[in-house]
Design an enzyme around this catalytic site. Structure first.
Site, PDB file in Angstrom:
ATOM      1  N   PRO A   1      44.032  43.669  38.097  1.00 59.73           N
ATOM      2  CA  PRO A   1      43.154  44.370  37.888  1.00 59.73           C
ATOM      3  C   PRO A   1      42.972  45.783  37.109  1.00 59.73           C
ATOM      4  CG  PRO A   1      43.826  44.350  40.117  1.00 59.73           C
ATOM      5  CD  PRO A   1      45.140  42.948  39.331  1.00 59.73           C
TER       6      PRO A   1
ATOM      7  N   GLU B   1      53.091  42.759  43.708  1.00 60.32           N
ATOM      8  CA  GLU B   1      52.488  43.860  42.431  1.00 60.32           C
ATOM      9  C   GLU B   1      52.079  43.414  40.967  1.00 60.32           C
ATOM     10  OE1 GLU B   1      52.010  44.557  45.623  1.00 60.32           O
ATOM     11  OE2 GLU B   1      51.372  46.283  44.242  1.00 60.32           O
TER      12      GLU B   1
ATOM     13  N   ASP C   1      21.707  31.709  29.242  1.00 63.01           N
ATOM     14  CA  ASP C   1      22.353  32.921  30.249  1.00 63.01           C
ATOM     15  C   ASP C   1      22.069  33.197  29.983  1.00 63.01           C
ATOM     16  OD1 ASP C   1      24.284  30.504  31.090  1.00 63.01           O
ATOM     17  OD2 ASP C   1      25.999  31.233  30.012  1.00 63.01           O
TER      18      ASP C   1
END
Ligand SMILES: O=C(OCc1ccccc1)c1cn[nH]c1
Length: 240
Positions: free
Chosen positions: A86, A113, A170
């Site tokens: 993230p 984590e 695309d």
């Protein structure tokens, strides 16, 4: 292209061997080797994680195991190491195109984590290392993010898509979102296909499609409009 994936749940990557991607692998357009990180443990419990220095919740993946895995897998050359997190830089179609030009990618799937930072710092001494995010949310592990990236990259490889034009057209290839698509029947549950698409007037069709893409991008992703290169929008576009 060679792709290696290191994970404590190798079976999580099995879907990549189905359908279009599976056929591309069978045809040798890319290779996919998935490795169980626990193969590089030496203790009876095959431990891959430990408590975080500084305290806090959760566990951190041990550096020793990852170090040995990457030493062995990357011994024969210099792949690009891609680590989903993230906290990474955004994975975009541009990054997918960048990766599609690489001969060898190694994906490291974090769990818990995450991976001890020194693994990435040490690896960066001998290969390019990318910490990459597929979106602003937290998954349980990197495996699903790797599947997203492998699919986005592999479809750009020559021969993978039946019709290469679809990769060129695309979403994002011209910086705009794709507009709506339609197929038969002409009317379905009293909803009709826009007349212009059945007009055979390809100039008008192209114009309509671009206007739809502009409107959709304006309403859903105004940030993409701001990111367009200078001159990408012509006079007509701006009038939308
Ligand atoms: O959750 C993700 O990766 C798995 C992961 C890795 C390290 C620690 C926690 C979770 C992710 C979200 N966007 N892009 C990647």
């Amino acid at each position: 292209m060679r792709i290696d994936v290191v994970t404590i749940f190798p079976e999580y990557l099995d879907p990549l061997r189905q359908a279009l991607l599976g056929r591309a692998i069978d045809r040798g357009l890319l290779t996919l080797d998935v490795h169980d990180l626990r193969a590089w443990t030496h203790d009876v419990h095959k431990a891959v994680d430990d408590s975080p220095y500084g305290g806090g919740p959760g566990m951190v993946m041990k550096p020793q195991v990852w170090g040995e895995a990457l030493d062995e897998l990357c011994a024969s050359g210099t792949p690009r190491l891609v680590v989903p997190t993230p906290a990474g830089r955004p994975f975009t179609q541009a990054v997918a195109r960048e990766y599609a030009a690489q001969p060898w990618l190694v994906f490291a799937c974090g769990r818990y984590e995450g991976i001890d930072q020194r693994v990435l710092d040490d690896a960066a001494r001998r290969m390019p290392v990318d910490e990459v995010s597929i979106g602003d949310y937290v998954l349980v592990g990197g495996e699903v993010a790797v599947m997203v990236m492998v699919e986005a990259v592999a479809r750009l490889l020559p021969g993978v898509l039946g019709n290469p034009a679809s990769a060129e057209q695309d979403s994002f290839s011209d910086g705009l979102l794709e507009g709506p698509s339609y197929t038969r029947p002409e009317v379905w549950r009293d909803l009709a296909v826009p007349d212009v698409l059945r007009s055979g007037n390809h100039g008008a069709i192209d114009r309509w499609r671009r206007d739809q893409a502009l409107a959709r991008t304006f309403h859903r992703r105004p940030d993409l409009l701001d990111a367009l290169p200078e001159g990408a929008l012509d006079k007509h576009d701006r009038a939308q």
